[in-house]
Design a protein around this motif. Structure first.
Motif, PDB file in Angstrom:
ATOM      1  N   ILE A 126     104.491  11.362 -23.822  1.00 37.49           N
ATOM      2  CA  ILE A 126     105.399  11.445 -22.666  1.00 37.49           C
ATOM      3  C   ILE A 126     106.644  12.252 -23.022  1.00 37.49           C
ATOM      4  O   ILE A 126     107.091  13.114 -22.247  1.00 37.49           O
ATOM      5  CB  ILE A 126     105.790  10.026 -22.196  1.00 37.49           C
ATOM      6  N   LEU A 127     107.184  11.998 -24.217  1.00 35.98           N
ATOM      7  CA  LEU A 127     108.389  12.707 -24.650  1.00 35.98           C
ATOM      8  C   LEU A 127     108.117  14.200 -24.835  1.00 35.98           C
ATOM      9  O   LEU A 127     108.865  15.053 -24.328  1.00 35.98           O
ATOM     10  CB  LEU A 127     108.889  12.087 -25.953  1.00 35.98           C
ATOM     11  N   GLN A 128     107.032  14.525 -25.550  1.00 35.73           N
ATOM     12  CA  GLN A 128     106.715  15.934 -25.785  1.00 35.73           C
ATOM     13  C   GLN A 128     106.301  16.642 -24.504  1.00 35.73           C
ATOM     14  O   GLN A 128     106.618  17.821 -24.305  1.00 35.73           O
ATOM     15  CB  GLN A 128     105.615  16.040 -26.839  1.00 35.73           C
ATOM     16  N   GLY A 129     105.563  15.938 -23.644  1.00 35.63           N
ATOM     17  CA  GLY A 129     105.170  16.533 -22.365  1.00 35.63           C
ATOM     18  C   GLY A 129     106.373  16.853 -21.491  1.00 35.63           C
ATOM     19  O   GLY A 129     106.433  17.916 -20.852  1.00 35.63           O
ATOM     20  N   THR A 130     107.349  15.931 -21.471  1.00 33.48           N
ATOM     21  CA  THR A 130     108.576  16.179 -20.701  1.00 33.48           C
ATOM     22  C   THR A 130     109.317  17.390 -21.251  1.00 33.48           C
ATOM     23  O   THR A 130     109.818  18.233 -20.490  1.00 33.48           O
ATOM     24  CB  THR A 130     109.484  14.934 -20.748  1.00 33.48           C
ATOM     25  N   GLY A 131     109.391  17.487 -22.588  1.00 27.72           N
ATOM     26  CA  GLY A 131     110.057  18.636 -23.195  1.00 27.72           C
ATOM     27  C   GLY A 131     109.354  19.948 -22.883  1.00 27.72           C
ATOM     28  O   GLY A 131     110.006  20.966 -22.597  1.00 27.72           O
ATOM     29  N   VAL A 162     103.908  14.762 -12.203  1.00 23.12           N
ATOM     30  CA  VAL A 162     102.447  14.937 -12.238  1.00 23.12           C
ATOM     31  C   VAL A 162     102.039  15.714 -13.487  1.00 23.12           C
ATOM     32  O   VAL A 162     101.051  15.367 -14.153  1.00 23.12           O
ATOM     33  CB  VAL A 162     101.955  15.651 -10.957  1.00 23.12           C
ATOM     34  N   MET A 163     102.789  16.723 -13.834  1.00 21.92           N
ATOM     35  CA  MET A 163     102.462  17.521 -15.022  1.00 21.92           C
ATOM     36  C   MET A 163     102.576  16.685 -16.300  1.00 21.92           C
ATOM     37  O   MET A 163     101.706  16.740 -17.172  1.00 21.92           O
ATOM     38  CB  MET A 163     103.391  18.742 -15.105  1.00 21.92           C
ATOM     39  N   VAL A 164     103.640  15.874 -16.391  1.00 18.03           N
ATOM     40  CA  VAL A 164     103.825  15.038 -17.587  1.00 18.03           C
ATOM     41  C   VAL A 164     102.718  13.992 -17.679  1.00 18.03           C
ATOM     42  O   VAL A 164     102.155  13.754 -18.759  1.00 18.03           O
ATOM     43  CB  VAL A 164     105.220  14.369 -17.565  1.00 18.03           C
ATOM     44  N   ILE A 165     102.393  13.370 -16.548  1.00 16.06           N
ATOM     45  CA  ILE A 165     101.329  12.348 -16.544  1.00 16.06           C
ATOM     46  C   ILE A 165      99.988  12.972 -16.929  1.00 16.06           C
ATOM     47  O   ILE A 165      99.202  12.386 -17.691  1.00 16.06           O
ATOM     48  CB  ILE A 165     101.242  11.676 -15.154  1.00 16.06           C
ATOM     49  N   THR A 166      99.716  14.172 -16.435  1.00 12.64           N
ATOM     50  CA  THR A 166      98.456  14.846 -16.752  1.00 12.64           C
ATOM     51  C   THR A 166      98.355  15.158 -18.244  1.00 12.64           C
ATOM     52  O   THR A 166      97.316  14.929 -18.870  1.00 12.64           O
ATOM     53  CB  THR A 166      98.333  16.153 -15.945  1.00 12.64           C
ATOM     54  N   MET A 167      99.443  15.660 -18.826  1.00  7.50           N
ATOM     55  CA  MET A 167      99.428  15.965 -20.258  1.00  7.50           C
ATOM     56  C   MET A 167      99.294  14.696 -21.105  1.00  7.50           C
ATOM     57  O   MET A 167      98.584  14.682 -22.116  1.00  7.50           O
ATOM     58  CB  MET A 167     100.701  16.726 -20.658  1.00  7.50           C
ATOM     59  N   THR A 168      99.970  13.631 -20.681  1.00  7.87           N
ATOM     60  CA  THR A 168      99.871  12.365 -21.414  1.00  7.87           C
ATOM     61  C   THR A 168      98.451  11.815 -21.340  1.00  7.87           C
ATOM     62  O   THR A 168      97.895  11.343 -22.348  1.00  7.87           O
ATOM     63  CB  THR A 168     100.866  11.335 -20.841  1.00  7.87           C
ATOM     64  N   ALA A 169      97.865  11.886 -20.147  1.00  8.78           N
ATOM     65  CA  ALA A 169      96.474  11.438 -20.005  1.00  8.78           C
ATOM     66  C   ALA A 169      95.537  12.305 -20.839  1.00  8.78           C
ATOM     67  O   ALA A 169      94.579  11.799 -21.450  1.00  8.78           O
ATOM     68  CB  ALA A 169      96.059  11.493 -18.528  1.00  8.78           C
ATOM     69  N   GLY A 170      95.816  13.612 -20.907  1.00  6.02           N
ATOM     70  CA  GLY A 170      95.003  14.492 -21.744  1.00  6.02           C
ATOM     71  C   GLY A 170      95.083  14.109 -23.213  1.00  6.02           C
ATOM     72  O   GLY A 170      94.069  14.128 -23.927  1.00  6.02           O
ATOM     73  N   THR A 171      96.281  13.734 -23.678  1.00  6.23           N
ATOM     74  CA  THR A 171      96.428  13.285 -25.062  1.00  6.23           C
ATOM     75  C   THR A 171      95.632  12.013 -25.314  1.00  6.23           C
ATOM     76  O   THR A 171      94.997  11.865 -26.370  1.00  6.23           O
ATOM     77  CB  THR A 171      97.921  13.048 -25.381  1.00  6.23           C
ATOM     78  N   CYS A 172      95.655  11.093 -24.354  1.00 10.03           N
ATOM     79  CA  CYS A 172      94.874   9.853 -24.492  1.00 10.03           C
ATOM     80  C   CYS A 172      93.375  10.157 -24.545  1.00 10.03           C
ATOM     81  O   CYS A 172      92.628   9.527 -25.312  1.00 10.03           O
ATOM     82  CB  CYS A 172      95.175   8.905 -23.331  1.00 10.03           C
ATOM     83  N   VAL A 173      92.934  11.126 -23.747  1.00  5.33           N
ATOM     84  CA  VAL A 173      91.516  11.502 -23.766  1.00  5.33           C
ATOM     85  C   VAL A 173      91.149  12.122 -25.109  1.00  5.33           C
ATOM     86  O   VAL A 173      90.086  11.832 -25.679  1.00  5.33           O
ATOM     87  CB  VAL A 173      91.201  12.478 -22.604  1.00  5.33           C
ATOM     88  N   VAL A 174      92.028  12.976 -25.648  1.00  7.43           N
ATOM     89  CA  VAL A 174      91.777  13.580 -26.969  1.00  7.43           C
ATOM     90  C   VAL A 174      91.679  12.494 -28.032  1.00  7.43           C
ATOM     91  O   VAL A 174      90.794  12.527 -28.907  1.00  7.43           O
ATOM     92  CB  VAL A 174      92.887  14.591 -27.305  1.00  7.43           C
TER      93      VAL A 174
END
Length: 437
Positions: A126-131, A162-174
């Protein structure tokens, strides 16, 4: 290595694990090319082609994501949040007694620490995605691109969330894909995904060197880079396999009517005990001053000095500080990851001793002495390997994430050796011919 893979494909259950691992890798690479909602994909591609990955402050993270970071895809953060979380938990284990006790509990404690690592991975994502979203929105992600302000056309809060949530979800999937490879594939899942991310940019980076070459249409530079790369791989394999074996003798003990002990073994102390972590620490720490200047937009004297000395990787100040940080973090990580006193106490508890060394505190002092002696060449080796991209940057005009650079080669060779060991150990469980020779 090729023999191990050939034998694995002849074994039905191992063949299924290999194909399952390949399927997960395909999904991982597919997700690295799907853009995040709210991003103008054409403008991103234009800026990537114009700027190149070597000019970005996020070069290290982009390398670990297989080029997905600068493409701003759903797997843009890649495996980096999990790596950072794992390192943080490993460091906190030494500081926090509760985590240290969990580590000593065995499998149940390890499972609990793994759960904490997952929670911390989500928080870091979440932190890195926001940045990353804020950087892309402000246009700082591609500082010299003409369309840098049009990467994210819609600047509304809803789009950013939406962009931050998508990236965070992508990290969880990875993270989930890596655990699937560990459980149902050939094992070592997170490391394999990291291996794939780095190896994905090899061909493109090598061909870029050929295109930028001037001697014999670039083929001379291309050949020199290949030869240097092979020499580096041979050096890394040699040093990564090198170890100092401390002999340990266990005295015989009578428990009931049975005799235990009386065996000889050894403690393997690797020359490069810290692995690639010091290089990651040093690279991350050197990004901080440049990021501060980038976000502050200051034109003060300190900001100009940082831009002049610590943004370009070929500056002497940058090289010197980078090398010293690697040496420092090598000793620091070895000091917190290997406890000579704990090893000496365990040896004494089970009747073990080093020939010629008294058990207890003298054993701990001897182990600490040997560890310090072998860490010096290991840390200097890491520093020299990490400086190869800088020399390539000056000699061939390559970017800072040179295909045969220190971080990438260390990870690729290390993961390759570990994967081969995993396959060979699984083969030995099914075929005992090796023990009979």
């Amino acid at each position: 290595m090729l023999t191990a893979f050939a034998r694995a494909f002849k074994t039905p259950d191992l063949r299924k694990k290999l194909f399952f691992t390949l399927a997960i890798i395909v999904l991982f690479r597919l997700g690295s090319h799907i853009p995040v909602p709210g991003v103008n994909y054409k403008n991103v591609q234009f800026c990537v082609d114009q700027a190149g990955s070597g000019n970005s402050l996020f070069g290290l993270v982009n390398m670990f994501s297989g080029g997905a970071l600068l493409q701003i895809t759903i797997f843009a953060l890649g495996i980096m949040p999990y790596i950072t979380a794992s390192i943080i938990l490993q460091l906190l284990t030494v500081v926090i007694p509760k985590l240290e006790n969990l580590k000593k509990e065995g499998q149940s404690g390890t499972a609990k620490i793994t759960q904490y690592t997952r929670y911390l991975t989500v928080a870091l994502a979440i932190l890195q995605g926001t940045g990353l979203v804020a950087t892309a929105k402000s246009g700082a992600l591609f500082g010299s691109c003409q369309l840098r302000s049009q990467i994210v056309p819609d600047h509304s809060i809803f789009t950013m969330v939406v962009m931050v949530i998508t990236m965070t979800a992508g990290t969880c999937v990875v993270m989930w894909l890596g655990e699937l490879i560990t459980d149902r594939g050939i094992g070592n899942g997170m490391s394999i995904l990291m291996f794939i991310s780095i190896a994905a940019g090899f061909i493109g980076a090598l061909w870029q060197i050929k295109l930028q070459g001037k001697i014999a249409d670039g083929w001379v530079e291309f050949g020199v880079v290949i030869l240097v790369g092979l020499a580096m791989v041979a050096l890394v394999v040699f040093v990564e396999q090198a170890q100092r074996r401390i002999p340990v003798q266990y005295a015989k003990r009578m428990i009931g009517r049975r005799a235990y002990g009386g065996t000889s073994t050894y403690i393997p102390l690797k020359v490069n005990q810290a692995g690639v972590i010091p290089v990651i620490f040093a690279s991350s720490l050197l990004y901080i001053p440049a990021l501060i200047v980038q976000f502050s937009g200051s034109t003060a004297g300190w900001a100009v000095w940082i831009q002049k000395h610590f943004v370009k990787g070929d500056h002497p100040y940058y090289i010197a500080v980078y090398f010293l940080l690697i040496v420092f973090f090598a000793f620091f990580y070895v000091a917190i990851s290997f406890n000579p006193e704990e090893v000496a106490d365990n040896m004494k508890k089970y009747g073990g001793f080093i020939p010629g060394i008294r058990a207890g505190r003298p054993t701990a002092e001897y182990l600490s002495y040997v560890l310090n002696r072998i860490t010096w060449p290991g840390s200097l080796y890491l520093g020299l390997i990490a400086l190869v991209p800088t020399m390539a940057l000056a000699g061939f005009g390559a970017n800072q994430n040179f295909p045969f650079g220190g971080t990438s080669i260390l990870i690729i060779v290390g993961v390759g050796l570990e994967t081969v060991k995993q396959i060979e150990s699984q083969l030995q469980q099914r075929n005992y011919e090796g023990f009979l020779r």
